[in-house]
Design a protein around this motif. Sequence first.
Motif, mmCIF file in Angstrom:
data_model
loop_
_atom_site.group_PDB
_atom_site.id
_atom_site.type_symbol
_atom_site.label_atom_id
_atom_site.label_comp_id
_atom_site.label_asym_id
_atom_site.label_seq_id
_atom_site.Cartn_x
_atom_site.Cartn_y
_atom_site.Cartn_z
ATOM 1 N N ASN A 142 -4.257 7.550 -8.678
ATOM 2 C CA ASN A 142 -4.785 7.203 -8.046
ATOM 3 C C ASN A 142 -4.617 7.776 -6.763
ATOM 4 O OD1 ASN A 142 -7.456 5.046 -8.492
ATOM 5 N ND2 ASN A 142 -4.850 3.512 -9.408
ATOM 6 N N ASP A 143 -5.553 9.283 -6.194
ATOM 7 C CA ASP A 143 -5.075 9.834 -5.355
ATOM 8 C C ASP A 143 -5.322 9.528 -4.223
ATOM 9 O OD1 ASP A 143 -5.356 11.956 -7.001
ATOM 10 O OD2 ASP A 143 -7.200 12.676 -6.672
ATOM 11 N N SER A 144 -4.253 9.632 -3.047
ATOM 12 C CA SER A 144 -4.413 9.182 -1.560
ATOM 13 C C SER A 144 -3.546 8.105 -1.369
ATOM 14 C CB SER A 144 -5.732 9.494 -0.896
ATOM 15 O OG SER A 144 -6.206 10.761 -1.187
ATOM 16 N N SER A 145 -4.295 7.295 -1.503
ATOM 17 C CA SER A 145 -3.448 5.701 -1.019
ATOM 18 C C SER A 145 -3.800 4.845 -2.693
ATOM 19 C CB SER A 145 -4.015 5.007 -0.238
ATOM 20 O OG SER A 145 -5.629 5.039 -0.215
ATOM 21 N N TYR A 146 -3.022 3.691 -2.202
ATOM 22 C CA TYR A 146 -2.940 2.625 -3.800
ATOM 23 C C TYR A 146 -2.438 1.331 -3.071
ATOM 24 C CZ TYR A 146 -2.404 0.855 -8.341
ATOM 25 O OH TYR A 146 -2.511 -0.138 -9.366
ATOM 26 N N GLU B 7 0.797 -1.499 -0.228
ATOM 27 C CA GLU B 7 0.309 0.319 0.042
ATOM 28 C C GLU B 7 0.616 1.681 -0.225
ATOM 29 O OE1 GLU B 7 -3.978 2.231 1.999
ATOM 30 O OE2 GLU B 7 -2.135 0.600 2.934
ATOM 31 N N LEU B 8 0.998 2.319 -1.106
ATOM 32 C CA LEU B 8 1.528 3.391 -1.098
ATOM 33 C C LEU B 8 0.419 4.927 -0.470
ATOM 34 C CD1 LEU B 8 3.113 3.438 -4.140
ATOM 35 C CD2 LEU B 8 3.132 2.386 -2.300
ATOM 36 N N THR B 9 0.701 5.428 0.022
ATOM 37 C CA THR B 9 -0.265 6.114 0.837
ATOM 38 C C THR B 9 0.596 7.809 1.201
ATOM 39 O OG1 THR B 9 -1.050 4.653 2.547
ATOM 40 C CG2 THR B 9 -1.399 6.931 3.135
ATOM 41 N N ASP B 10 -0.318 8.453 0.417
ATOM 42 C CA ASP B 10 -0.460 9.696 0.465
ATOM 43 C C ASP B 10 -0.081 10.517 1.775
ATOM 44 O OD1 ASP B 10 0.834 13.041 0.531
ATOM 45 O OD2 ASP B 10 -1.657 12.807 -1.123
ATOM 46 N N THR B 11 1.370 11.194 2.239
ATOM 47 C CA THR B 11 1.183 10.975 3.858
ATOM 48 C C THR B 11 1.463 12.945 4.232
ATOM 49 O OG1 THR B 11 3.332 10.741 4.546
ATOM 50 C CG2 THR B 11 1.547 9.164 4.660
ATOM 51 N N ASP B 12 1.493 13.795 2.916
ATOM 52 C CA ASP B 12 2.149 14.762 2.418
ATOM 53 C C ASP B 12 1.390 15.848 2.848
ATOM 54 O OD1 ASP B 12 3.587 17.525 2.074
ATOM 55 O OD2 ASP B 12 4.882 16.246 0.749
ATOM 56 N N VAL C 263 4.344 7.559 -9.894
ATOM 57 C CA VAL C 263 3.897 8.674 -8.639
ATOM 58 C C VAL C 263 3.942 9.812 -9.208
ATOM 59 C CG1 VAL C 263 4.277 9.133 -6.566
ATOM 60 C CG2 VAL C 263 4.764 6.550 -7.610
ATOM 61 N N GLU C 264 2.898 10.451 -8.643
ATOM 62 C CA GLU C 264 2.178 11.679 -9.216
ATOM 63 C C GLU C 264 1.896 13.015 -8.182
ATOM 64 O OE1 GLU C 264 1.917 12.026 -13.870
ATOM 65 O OE2 GLU C 264 0.011 11.657 -13.414
ATOM 66 N N THR C 265 3.006 14.348 -8.165
ATOM 67 C CA THR C 265 2.275 15.547 -7.200
ATOM 68 C C THR C 265 1.328 15.986 -8.912
ATOM 69 O OG1 THR C 265 4.248 17.161 -7.973
ATOM 70 C CG2 THR C 265 4.086 15.241 -6.001
ATOM 71 N N GLU C 266 0.064 16.769 -8.376
ATOM 72 C CA GLU C 266 -0.500 17.440 -9.050
ATOM 73 C C GLU C 266 -0.050 19.064 -9.377
ATOM 74 O OE1 GLU C 266 -2.656 16.516 -10.823
ATOM 75 O OE2 GLU C 266 -2.197 14.508 -10.042
ATOM 76 N N ASP C 267 1.131 19.265 -8.757
ATOM 77 C CA ASP C 267 1.294 20.705 -8.403
ATOM 78 C C ASP C 267 2.397 21.346 -8.949
ATOM 79 O OD1 ASP C 267 1.602 20.111 -6.065
ATOM 80 O OD2 ASP C 267 0.081 20.913 -4.488
ATOM 81 N N THR C 268 3.240 22.572 -8.350
ATOM 82 C CA THR C 268 5.056 21.850 -8.001
ATOM 83 C C THR C 268 5.195 22.336 -6.819
ATOM 84 O OG1 THR C 268 4.408 24.493 -7.779
ATOM 85 C CG2 THR C 268 4.658 24.006 -10.158
ATOM 86 N N ALA C 269 4.924 21.148 -5.980
ATOM 87 C CA ALA C 269 5.402 21.056 -4.970
ATOM 88 C C ALA C 269 6.907 20.545 -5.078
ATOM 89 C CB ALA C 269 4.703 20.067 -4.075
ATOM 90 N N GLN C 270 7.545 20.829 -3.809
ATOM 91 C CA GLN C 270 9.490 21.092 -3.966
ATOM 92 C C GLN C 270 9.300 19.544 -3.575
ATOM 93 O OE1 GLN C 270 11.952 23.424 -5.348
ATOM 94 N NE2 GLN C 270 9.291 23.789 -6.128
ATOM 95 N N SER C 271 8.558 18.932 -2.338
ATOM 96 C CA SER C 271 9.447 17.364 -1.888
ATOM 97 C C SER C 271 7.941 16.551 -1.614
ATOM 98 C CB SER C 271 10.009 17.701 -0.744
ATOM 99 O OG SER C 271 9.013 18.307 0.584
#
Length: 288
Positions: free
Chosen positions: A86-90, A71-76, A104-112
């Motif tokens: 798929n957002d949040s978790s997969y 399971e991969l989870t977005d914890t940022d 694995v992608e981000t939807e904005d210009t986040a630096q990390s």
Amino acid sequence: MKRRVFVCVGATSIGVGALFSTGAFSSLTADREVAVTTAEDHEGALLGIKNIDTTDEPVFTNNTTLEMDVELTDTDPDTTISFDGNDSSYRFSLGPNGSETITVETEDTAQSALVAVTAELFDNGTKSGEITLQRDFSVPQSAITDFTGTAKSPGGSGKFEFELENTGDKPITLTGIGIDATTRSDVQAVTPKNNGAALSGNKRDLVTTSISIDSTDPETHSRYDFDTDFELSLNETATFELSRFTDGSGNKVRMDGENVRVTVYFGDDSHKTFDLCLDEATCGRYES
């Protein structure tokens, strides 16, 4: 790149010494740009996370003889991360020695981006262990650099100007360039003018040798490293000039109304391709 790793064992059927933490994600894309910062996983890792090469997406490998649920989870808290769209978790499953490639992608210009990885091991349906990893890793500099749409080619000068903007919140470094294609099939190079530079940035010489161009394959180019790195501060826009497009005989070629595809290289070894278009109707189309 920051790395925070925690490894735990869910049952005594797998010894503590048999569990190793993997290396960091070897690829993260932002706005579909490729991150090429890498870290190889430990050879004995039960869950391997690696790339085939530096331009590929993360490959997760079950290095055990057991079944594995990952399971991969977005914890940022500062950005949104998606996994294969798929957002949040997969969640996905890996058979013994099985592998899976995940975007694995981000939807904005986040630096990390902070991602938690949990892998549960099963022996004939019975949970035998668990691996927990957490990674904080950087989005590439290429993902926070944009072409601002101000390309121009004054008259019959043969030169081509364009602007790049740092849209992130930290300075970036540009280290090289390649020219993939132009809409002029007779163009074969950008050459220095009057013993100057083939490419300059904010009137500073960056490439002082000729830059070759082969438009028969718009997806490839030769890389030319800058004579000195070019720093682009946060929110800064810089003007670049390709000095003189020439044909096979060294004659100047007019570039007004033409399009150019360039690939720019960055200090973190990422890169990004830009279509610099003076003719929007044919933007991104090059005859091979």
